[in-house]
Every structure is written in C-alpha cells, then in structure tokens.
Write a protein that holds these residues in place. Structure first.
Motif, mmCIF file in Angstrom:
data_model
loop_
_atom_site.group_PDB
_atom_site.id
_atom_site.type_symbol
_atom_site.label_atom_id
_atom_site.label_comp_id
_atom_site.label_asym_id
_atom_site.label_seq_id
_atom_site.Cartn_x
_atom_site.Cartn_y
_atom_site.Cartn_z
ATOM 1 N N ARG A 126 -9.094 8.013 -2.133
ATOM 2 C CA ARG A 126 -8.353 6.687 -1.117
ATOM 3 C C ARG A 126 -10.031 6.288 -0.555
ATOM 4 N N TRP A 129 -10.526 4.414 -3.857
ATOM 5 C CA TRP A 129 -9.696 2.591 -3.269
ATOM 6 C C TRP A 129 -9.967 1.541 -2.936
ATOM 7 N N ALA A 130 -10.573 2.561 -0.900
ATOM 8 C CA ALA A 130 -10.533 1.160 -0.592
ATOM 9 C C ALA A 130 -11.272 0.212 -0.146
ATOM 10 N N GLY A 131 -12.578 1.098 -1.488
ATOM 11 C CA GLY A 131 -13.700 0.186 -1.432
ATOM 12 C C GLY A 131 -15.069 0.842 -0.173
ATOM 13 N N GLU A 217 -2.599 -8.133 -8.099
ATOM 14 C CA GLU A 217 -4.131 -7.722 -7.672
ATOM 15 C C GLU A 217 -5.535 -8.368 -7.435
ATOM 16 N N SER A 218 -6.110 -8.112 -6.911
ATOM 17 C CA SER A 218 -7.756 -9.197 -7.285
ATOM 18 C C SER A 218 -8.047 -7.919 -8.857
ATOM 19 N N GLN A 221 -9.844 -5.004 -6.624
ATOM 20 C CA GLN A 221 -8.683 -3.578 -6.780
ATOM 21 C C GLN A 221 -8.295 -2.518 -7.796
ATOM 22 N N ARG A 224 -11.445 -1.326 -8.606
ATOM 23 C CA ARG A 224 -11.690 0.219 -8.248
ATOM 24 C C ARG A 224 -10.644 1.663 -8.208
ATOM 25 N N ASN A 225 -9.165 0.531 -8.348
ATOM 26 C CA ASN A 225 -8.068 1.638 -9.028
ATOM 27 C C ASN A 225 -8.646 2.401 -10.025
#
Length: 319
Positions: A126, A129-131, A217-218, A221, A224-225
C-alpha cells in the motif's frame, strides 16, 4: 544491554525468519518458536514447513504449531515456557488477551510501516500503491487492536523510485531485524508512544480483481499499481482473448489526446497506451503459459497482438 531475555518468537514467512535469525545471533535466548501449521504448497500440494519452522529446526529450537492460541490448552502450554517476552512478526494468528499478557514484558510486533500509517495486512504494497515517499518499520507493544499498540521504536527509509513490493520487502527485511534488536536491547529504557488514531490508515489485502487494469485511472497510478502488485497478484489486462500480466511499465508524456486504452505506439521501447493525464509504456509483459518477456520480444514474436490505433480489448468494458 542489561539482561539477556528469554524469548518466544512467533512468525511464519521468510520476512519473519530474518528476524528470528537476528535473535538467534544476539545475546538473547530463543526458548520457543511458534509458527503456523504446515500448509500444502507447490504443484504436488505437499505439506511444507514455513521458513520460520525450517530455521528453528536448524537451530534446534522447540517448535509449536497450534491451529489457534484461543484454547485454554494452547495458552497454558505457552505460559509454561515462562518467557520474558514474545516477539511476533508476520505470524498470521490472532493473539488473544490472555497471551498478550502472559510474558513478563508482554508481546512486541515488528510491523512494515511507520504506524499509525498502514495498519493491517499489506503495508508494504500500500505504501507503493499510494505513492508514499517514505516507509519503515515500527516495533510496537501489542494490544488487542489491529496494529494499534504503542510504538517503542521506528526506523524509516526512502522508498526507491522504482521499488516493487518485492524489493521493498527485502529492504524492510534488513531494516526490521536491526530495529528489533535495538528495541529489546533497550526495552527497559524505551518510552512507548501512543498512536494517534486520527492519523491511521489501513492497508487492505490485495486482490486479483483490484489488479486488473482500469484504463480510466491515471498513468501514474497504473505505474504504481504495477510495482505495488509485483510479485502478487500482478497487474493484468485482457486483450484479444489473452490475460496479459504487466511486470514493468512507466509513465510517458502524452503528445496527442487519444481515448484511454488506445495503443498509441508500438516500438522497441515498448507498447504505449493512452491513460488519464499521461500515457503508460508497457515494457515487460507475460503471455499466459510463458515467462515474462521484454515488450520488444513480444512485438517481434506476435506482431499482430498490438497494433497502433487499436483499443485494448478490456478498455471496451466498464471496470
């Protein structure tokens, strides 16, 4: 260090085994090791011991593998060990209140985040995932909540820009044992810091459905995923009746506007797909039944799979 402590260690995966090794190498005494019961693993589904159990066997430690610690028998067995402290790292079983208060110094947990951020099951994933820019490990005095106990010691680190959950896991598996040994060596002198619940966030478990690409999604994102969900469950998308896994991708600038999910270009650099805000360049992909390959190799081997101007098949479908 003032006193050598008698320690019960409870953990299951390799991450926990690295902490057990640090304790075995210390001046403290590991008097018992708890790990989850052997589970089926591999293609043959044979019962396999956990990484912690294997290490404990090599070290000659007494090993306990109860299905639960909620029974009176299991609690009496643990109490009879008469340990000073219990160290819990990725054990996977709930410790009831009776167990938390059995050792003289209670139970400590090493958690893979800077609490109260990312309480719960998947803190390493996470954070990516959240950067987040930073993460670390927290040595916490356990209570009956989910990662809610007071923190005794923290160590932080910068998350590398290209870190995957696998590589960050390895980094924290080095940082965590250092923090643990420092904490128990100075246990009598540390001041517990109560967590601020208003700052808490929860690291929910990952799922294969969450890992499916949503081209709405961007691009940032999605990139990151790709890193957060590697090695499991792996980001994937459907295209021309194939479920394709993405092992590596990066954000690239979009010079023209296309509908999201459109294949903008196909080149030796990779497959560029339109997403929100920027584009996503897919550089390493896995076709079902094959190993992960550089996108350029897939393009050479299957030139009709990705065609400029086409829409990725799954982009037709609402997610």
């Amino acid at each position: 260090m003032a006193t050598s402590l008698k320690i019960i260690f409870a953990g299951t995966p390799d991450f926990a085994a690295k902490h057990l090794q640090a304790l075995l190498d210390s001046e403290h005494e590991v008097v018992a090791v708890y790990s989850q019961p052997d589970r089926p693993a591999g293609r043959g589904k044979k019962l396999s011991p956990s990484a912690v159990k294997v290490l404990a066997q090599q070290a000659g430690c007494p090993i306990y593998q109860p299905e639960s610690l909620k029974t009176q028998a299991a609690q009496e067995e643990l109490a009879a060990i008469q340990a000073d402290i219990m160290i819990v790292v990725a054990y996977g079983l709930i410790l009831p209140a009776a167990v938390l208060h059995t050792p003289r110094l209670g139970c400590l947990n090493v958690h893979g985040s800077l609490l109260p951020k990312w309480r719960g099951a998947a803190p390493i994933q996470r954070a990516i995932w959240a950067g987040d820019k930073f993460t670390g490990v927290s040595v916490m005095q356990m209570d009956e909540g989910l990662d809610t106990g007071p923190v005794l010691l923290e160590k932080s680190m910068v998350i590398p820009p290209l870190a995957t959950s696998a590589s960050l896991y390895d980094d924290l598996a080095e940082l965590g044992p250092e923090a643990l040994i420092e904490a128990i060596d100075n246990i009598e002198n540390l001041t517990p810091v109560v967590q601020d619940d208003s700052l808490a966030s929860y690291a929910n478990k990952l799922s294969k459905e969450e890992a499916k690409v949503n081209w709405q999604e961007s691009a940032a994102q999605l990139a990151r995923n790709v890193r957060a969900f590697n090695p499991w469950p792996m980001v994937w998308f459907e295209h021309k009746e194939l479920a394709l896994k993405v092992h590596a991708a990066q954000v690239v600038e979009a010079f023209e506007e296309y509908p999201v999910g459109t294949i903008v270009s196909v080149s030796k650099e990779g497959i560029e797909v339109a997403a929100r805000e920027h584009n996503l360049l897919l550089t390493c992909i896995q076709i079902p039944g094959k190993k992960a390959q550089e996108a350029s190799d897939i393009i050479n081997g299957k030139p009709d799979l990705f065609i400029e101007g086409e829409l990725i098949s799954s982009a037709h479908q609402p997610i």
